[in-house]
Design a protein around this motif. Structure first.
Motif, PDB file in Angstrom:
ATOM      1  N   VAL A   1      47.766  30.617  42.416  1.00  0.00           N
ATOM      2  CA  VAL A   1      47.190  31.864  42.922  1.00  0.00           C
ATOM      3  C   VAL A   1      46.931  32.839  41.779  1.00  0.00           C
ATOM      4  N   ALA A   2      47.961  33.067  40.978  1.00  0.00           N
ATOM      5  CA  ALA A   2      47.856  34.028  39.884  1.00  0.00           C
ATOM      6  C   ALA A   2      48.905  33.694  38.842  1.00  0.00           C
TER       7      ALA A   2
ATOM      8  N   PHE B   1      44.311  40.484  44.793  1.00  0.00           N
ATOM      9  CA  PHE B   1      45.703  40.325  44.386  1.00  0.00           C
ATOM     10  C   PHE B   1      45.886  40.807  42.949  1.00  0.00           C
ATOM     11  N   THR B   2      47.070  41.328  42.667  1.00  0.00           N
ATOM     12  CA  THR B   2      47.406  41.755  41.310  1.00  0.00           C
ATOM     13  C   THR B   2      48.787  41.230  40.954  1.00  0.00           C
ATOM     14  N   ILE B   3      48.863  40.521  39.833  1.00  0.00           N
ATOM     15  CA  ILE B   3      50.145  40.039  39.331  1.00  0.00           C
ATOM     16  C   ILE B   3      50.607  40.966  38.211  1.00  0.00           C
TER      17      ILE B   3
ATOM     18  N   PRO C   1      46.918  38.589  32.621  1.00  0.00           N
ATOM     19  CA  PRO C   1      46.863  37.979  33.956  1.00  0.00           C
ATOM     20  C   PRO C   1      45.638  37.081  34.145  1.00  0.00           C
TER      21      PRO C   1
ATOM     22  N   VAL D   1      41.336  34.863  45.251  1.00  0.00           N
ATOM     23  CA  VAL D   1      42.127  36.103  45.371  1.00  0.00           C
ATOM     24  C   VAL D   1      41.696  37.169  44.383  1.00  0.00           C
ATOM     25  N   GLU D   2      40.776  36.844  43.491  1.00  0.00           N
ATOM     26  CA  GLU D   2      40.296  37.803  42.487  1.00  0.00           C
ATOM     27  C   GLU D   2      39.818  39.079  43.166  1.00  0.00           C
TER      28      GLU D   2
ATOM     29  N   LEU E   1      53.674  40.176  42.917  1.00  0.00           N
ATOM     30  CA  LEU E   1      52.330  39.856  43.361  1.00  0.00           C
ATOM     31  C   LEU E   1      51.965  40.854  44.458  1.00  0.00           C
TER      32      LEU E   1
ATOM     33  N   ASP F   1      45.035  33.325  53.707  1.00  0.00           N
ATOM     34  CA  ASP F   1      46.089  33.540  52.723  1.00  0.00           C
ATOM     35  C   ASP F   1      47.456  33.096  53.249  1.00  0.00           C
TER      36      ASP F   1
ATOM     37  N   TYR G   1      43.624  34.851  37.678  1.00  0.00           N
ATOM     38  CA  TYR G   1      43.611  34.713  39.128  1.00  0.00           C
ATOM     39  C   TYR G   1      42.723  33.572  39.590  1.00  0.00           C
TER      40      TYR G   1
END
Length: 115
Positions: free
Chosen positions: A48-49, A67-69, A57, A63-64, A80, A89, A59
């Protein structure tokens, strides 16, 4: 003893948000590349990431932008942030720590996106 403990999963409506956390112990956390994977029923586990030890990071296309890792080396934790969640998801989300030949996994946390 190495442990990766995920938390933050749950049931959320489409369009909602969740924040997953993975607390690591027993490893030199700042040296490890960290990642989140997920596995939906009947499907293969997918990346995912990921975030490098240096904080860069990356992705999956799916999920680009949603989502943020991130990582906090002082807390030995990777996060996440998942926004604009979709039913697709829905999966068990796993934390992964990797450095050269060392490869560790958490037990997973369930994320269900449903109305």
């Amino acid at each position: 003893q190495v442990q990766l403990v995920e938390s933050g999963g749950g049931l959320v409506q489409p369009g909602g948000a969740l924040r997953l956390s993975c607390a690591a112990s027993g490893i030199f956390f700042s040296a490890f590349n960290m990642a989140w994977y997920r596995q939906a029923p009947g499907k293969q586990r997918e990346l995912v990431a990921a975030i490098t030890s240096g904080g860069s990071p990356g992705y999956a296309d799916s999920v680009e932008g949603r989502f943020t890792i991130s990582r906090d080396n002082a807390k030995n934790t990777v996060y996440l942030q998942m926004n604009s969640l979709k039913p697709e998801d829905t999966a068990v989300y796993y934390c992964n720590a990797k450095e050269y030949l060392l490869d560790y996994w958490g037990q997973g946390t369930q994320v269900t996106v449903s109305s």
